[in-house]
Each structure stands twice: as C-alpha cells, then as structure tokens.
Design a protein around this motif. Structure first.
Motif, PDB file in Angstrom:
ATOM      1  N   LEU A 165       0.679  -1.306  -0.023  1.00  0.00           N
ATOM      2  CA  LEU A 165      -0.114  -0.061   0.016  1.00  0.00           C
ATOM      3  C   LEU A 165       0.818   1.216  -0.094  1.00  0.00           C
ATOM      4  CD1 LEU A 165      -1.412   0.790   3.604  1.00  0.00           C
ATOM      5  CD2 LEU A 165       0.564  -0.958   3.313  1.00  0.00           C
ATOM      6  N   ASN A 166       0.207   2.356  -0.033  1.00  0.00           N
ATOM      7  CA  ASN A 166       0.799   3.639   0.249  1.00  0.00           C
ATOM      8  C   ASN A 166       0.578   4.191   1.565  1.00  0.00           C
ATOM      9  OD1 ASN A 166       2.312   6.103  -0.510  1.00  0.00           O
ATOM     10  ND2 ASN A 166       0.352   7.166  -1.249  1.00  0.00           N
ATOM     11  N   ASP A 167       1.379   3.677   2.473  1.00  0.00           N
ATOM     12  CA  ASP A 167       1.510   3.588   3.760  1.00  0.00           C
ATOM     13  C   ASP A 167       1.501   4.980   4.411  1.00  0.00           C
ATOM     14  OD1 ASP A 167       0.554   2.458   6.495  1.00  0.00           O
ATOM     15  OD2 ASP A 167       2.503   1.530   6.594  1.00  0.00           O
ATOM     16  N   THR A 168       0.768   6.214   4.362  1.00  0.00           N
ATOM     17  CA  THR A 168       0.728   7.332   4.729  1.00  0.00           C
ATOM     18  C   THR A 168      -0.763   7.775   5.314  1.00  0.00           C
ATOM     19  OG1 THR A 168       1.053   9.751   4.449  1.00  0.00           O
ATOM     20  CG2 THR A 168       0.765   8.177   2.567  1.00  0.00           C
ATOM     21  N   PRO A 169      -0.740   8.476   6.233  1.00  0.00           N
ATOM     22  CA  PRO A 169      -2.091   9.041   6.723  1.00  0.00           C
ATOM     23  C   PRO A 169      -2.532  10.125   5.751  1.00  0.00           C
ATOM     24  CG  PRO A 169      -0.301   9.456   8.402  1.00  0.00           C
ATOM     25  CD  PRO A 169       0.264   8.721   7.550  1.00  0.00           C
ATOM     26  N   VAL A 320      -4.250  12.446  11.292  1.00  0.00           N
ATOM     27  CA  VAL A 320      -3.291  13.593  11.600  1.00  0.00           C
ATOM     28  C   VAL A 320      -2.608  13.771  10.031  1.00  0.00           C
ATOM     29  CG1 VAL A 320      -2.419  12.553  13.796  1.00  0.00           C
ATOM     30  CG2 VAL A 320      -1.620  11.469  11.952  1.00  0.00           C
ATOM     31  N   ARG A 321      -2.049  14.814   9.934  1.00  0.00           N
ATOM     32  CA  ARG A 321      -1.269  15.251   8.878  1.00  0.00           C
ATOM     33  C   ARG A 321      -0.080  14.872   8.702  1.00  0.00           C
ATOM     34  NH1 ARG A 321      -3.028  20.471   7.880  1.00  0.00           N
ATOM     35  NH2 ARG A 321      -4.770  19.464   6.493  1.00  0.00           N
ATOM     36  N   ARG A 322       0.794  15.041   9.955  1.00  0.00           N
ATOM     37  CA  ARG A 322       2.240  14.270  10.343  1.00  0.00           C
ATOM     38  C   ARG A 322       1.820  13.656  11.726  1.00  0.00           C
ATOM     39  NH1 ARG A 322       7.144  18.036   8.236  1.00  0.00           N
ATOM     40  NH2 ARG A 322       6.407  18.155   6.071  1.00  0.00           N
TER      41      ARG A 322
END
Length: 463
Positions: A165-169, A320-322
């Motif tokens: 996957l694209n593992d980011t919030p 969260v953004r970061r």
C-alpha cells in the motif's frame, strides 16, 4: 490507541528523523514522503483510491497466499514508483494488466517499473501476488493468537505486514477484504460484512469499507470467534467478535450503542456505516482504533472501549497530517474516556480530578518533559495520554463550555474523512476566542515545564 497500565513517567531522549532526500529521477515517485518521524513512509507520484485484498490463510501452517489490487491515479509521469510492503515473497506484479518489473529494497519498499510509463492524471491499476509464511510481529502488524488464529494490529505501522500500500495518513483509500480460511474459522475486518459462506471445507468472507481509511486502521482477524450483533436506533449495524478466551468482554461490548450515542452527542454524527469490536486473546499491550471495529486486548475495560470509539471521530475520520500531530488523536480520545464519560455518565467532579492530578505531578519534571505538540519520534505515545486530557480540560475552562464544545464539533466536521494538524486546531480555536491564546497554547503544547498558574487554572478552575 490505548496502552495497558498507562504510566506518567515520560520517555526522554526523543530522536527526530530528518526528511528523506528527493528522488534523483523526476520520473520516479519518491520512496517516502518525508514525515519528520518516519521519512520513508508513504510514496510519491500517485494517489491510491482503493485497495482490494484477496487472501487465503491456513492457521496451522501460517501460510498466506494473497493478491492485492490497488486502484490509483498518477500525480506525475512515472517510469517507476514504490509501494510499502514488508510481507511474504512477491511472485508477480502487473500494472494495467501487463507484467511489470519489481524489486524489494529498504525496510519496506517494493519498487515497481511498469512496462509502459504512467502519465500524470490518468488512473492505473497495480496487482501484486505474494505468498509465504506470515511472520509474527507480536503487536507490530501480523500477530499470532494463542488459539492458533492471527490478526493484524499496530500503530503507526501494521498494514505492510500483510498487503502492499501507500502507507501514509495522507493517502486514504477505500478498502475491501476477501478471505478464505478453513471452514471452522471466522474472519473479521472493518466496514460491512458482504459475504460469509461455507464452500465444502472452506469459508469465504468479504468485508468492505466504503469510507476512506489509513493503512494502520485496517485489519484482518482470523480466529474461532463468537459474535454479538446489535443495531443502533438508526439502524447502523454493530458486529462484534470475541476470541475463545475473550467472552468476558461481551457485557461491556453490549453498551456499544450507548457509547456511540454519547460520543455522537459531543462531537456530531458517527462518521461511518458500521461499528463493533474485535476482542482478541493475544497478550498485546494496547488496544487499537481500527476503523469501525477496534482491536481490543484482553485487559480491555469500559474506559478503553470509550477511548477507542472516540477515535472513530479523532484519528479515523479526522486523521493526523504528520505524526507530530498525534495529540489530535490521543488527547481527544483520552479526554473523552477519562473526563467526559465519567463526568456525564457517572457524575464525577472532573474539575476536582484535574486539580488533584496537577497537584500530584506539578513538581514531577518527567511528567512535563515531552511536549504535546511534536513530542518526537519514538515518544508519540507518551504524554498525549496523561497530559492531553489536562490540556483539553484547561482549554475548555479557558473558552467556556459553549464555545469549547461548539468549536471542537465544528473542527471535526470541517475535516471529516481528511487530515488536520495541531497548528490547524490552534488557528481554528483562536478564531473562536476574542482572547489571544498564543501564551496558553505555547504553555500547554510546546513547553516542557508546567504552565504558569494563569494557564493551569483558567476560568472556573481559578481558586
């Protein structure tokens, strides 16, 4: 997420990672998005829209055979791009149904080179086939249960252990799981169950999440579950599952409709199409807010359920953004479970509780040494639990109940199914107050010493 045996001793020596360097080739998607804590998480060059995971799992051998299809849109010209994947051996990769070259590198990078480069703005499909022994990560992804079952859980990482996957919030997508297991086993995931049938000696189960989700908020759980099926007054289906040694939690989970009604009264309409819980019996040290259907550890109590359900608003819908923004997740979930529920449902004097906690820890330097805003890599899940509720209670007293509850409800609705940051929250709340809150926010969110008395005891908290 809620940890077992929360302690107020902070963890010193946080390490802040530097941002990943930009990709040298302008036609190759970046291998990470440069989050200050986890710079190699996520990938550049595309926007994932949907994950469709089909897996076959054999509990006795832990053998996993799976295919994941990813529907995405290129955001730049791509002769190569990355997926995040730390699972079993990859057998084949196709892009738009044509064979693609691939290699694995780094901790979790799967680099894909399509036969024909991808053009910006156009949709494409990636299909990854993989097979091998699932590895027990003991609470950091794929985790084995004492019964012989398995489940996926962990924050901020877990999905990469069982699908690419694209593992980011920052890149939420819809999700579907189709799982085949021996007939005597059950499969639970997030969203709505759309299939559950036995074919000979095999069971086939499908779950679909129609609202976008982050990777670590997805899950698969395989065990010899028993079920509790309920409905809210508005018809929302509530499906909860209990591993063989988790039946003692059934009475608590029966209060789920009441909990949803309560939190909805505070933060606005429940954002998802279903709810429930997955009660495992593995010895993990956390419960986790997997979207619509949290994973609950054996030590789960009512307060834990309230905490994880509050996350459906704070962390799941608004994410969260970061990872430095983690207070948005944990401060609100902790305040809801530790202050609002006891106050409104049990009649607790939370002002007295607040004063007592401040008095107890005012001179404890470790209690204050990790900031709430940007706590540092490795320290994200510390102060947000024990100091986060104090911050929000002080903010509530600074603003007054009417302004505070209206503001947090409006902020949540404005960022539903998206992302937000602590700076966003500060700016928004400031817009609702005629008083300059700069000093208040700095004292509570940025300082690593106790706030001055004017910020510790605002409004009706003043002696």
């Amino acid at each position: 997420m809620r940890l077992s045996g929360l302690i107020c001793a902070a963890v010193a020596g946080a390490i802040v990672a530097t941002a990943a360097p930009a990709a040298a080739d302008p036609f190759t998607g970046a291998s990470g998005l440069g989050d200050p804590y986890y710079p190699e998480d996520g990938n550049g060059g595309y926007d994932a829209g949907h994950y469709d995971v089909t897996l076959d799992y054999d509990p006795p051998s832990h053998r996993l055979t799976a295919t994941t299809r990813i529907d995405a849109v290129a955001t730049q010209a791509l002769r190569a791009f990355n997926l995040d994947f730390a699972g079993p051996a990859v057998r084949t990769v196709t892009v738009n149904n044509m064979p693609a070259a691939f290699n694995r590198n780094g901790e979790h990078e799967l680099t894909v080179t399509p036969m024909i480069p991808l053009l910006p703005g156009l949709p494409f499909t990636v299909t990854v086939e993989y097979s091998g022994q699932a590895e027990n990560t003991e609470g950091n992804g794929w985790t084995f249960a004492p019964s012989g079952g398995a489940f996926a859980a962990g924050e901020p990482h877990s999905a990469t252990t069982w699908y690419p996957l694209n593992d980011t919030p920052l890149d939420k997508a819809t999700f579907a799981l189709h799982a085949t297991v021996p007939a005597e086993w059950e499969v639970v995931s997030i969203g709505v169950r759309t299939q559950d049938e036995v074919r000979g000696d095999r069971r086939v189960v499908s779950w679909e999440a129609h609202q976008p989700v982050i990777g670590y908020l997805t899950t698969v759980a395989i065990d010899k579950f028993s079920f509790l099926e309920q409905r809210r007054a508005n018809g929302t289906p509530l499906i909860s599952a209990f591993a063989p040694n988790a039946e003692r939690n059934r009475e608590t989970e029966q209060r789920l409709p009441e909990i949803l009604d309560f939190i909805e009264s505070v933060y606005g309409p429940y954002p998802f199409e279903s709810s429930g819980g997955i009660y495992v019996d593995a010895d993990i040290q956390f419960s986790l807010e997997t979207q619509t259907r949290p994973i609950y550890a054996p030590w789960t109590d009512l307060q834990t359920v309230v905490h994880e359900i509050a996350h459906q608003w704070w962390g799941d819908s608004v994410s969260v953004r970061r990872w430095s923004d983690v207070c948005l997740n944990e401060c609100f979930a902790s305040y809801t479970a530790d202050y609002l529920w006891p106050e409104r449902m049990d009649g607790l004097d939370v002002d007295a509780e607040y004063r007592s906690t401040i008095a107890k820890y005012l001179d404890n330097t470790e209690f204050w040494q990790i900031s709430l805003e940007n706590p540092g890599a490795g320290s994200e899940f510390t102060s947000v639990y024990y100091r986060g509720p104090l911050f929000l209670h002080a903010l509530r007293k600074q603003l007054g109940d009417a302004v505070f509850f209206a503001a947090v409800r409006e902020f949540n609705a404005a960022h539903a199914f998206g992302n937000a940051s602590i700076p966003d929250f500060r700016k928004f709340v400031q817009s609702k107050s005629p008083t300059d809150l700069t000093g208040f926010f700095n004292a509570w969110l940025n300082q690593t010493t106790p706030p001055a008395d004017e910020y510790l005891y605002p409004g009706s908290l003043r002696a």
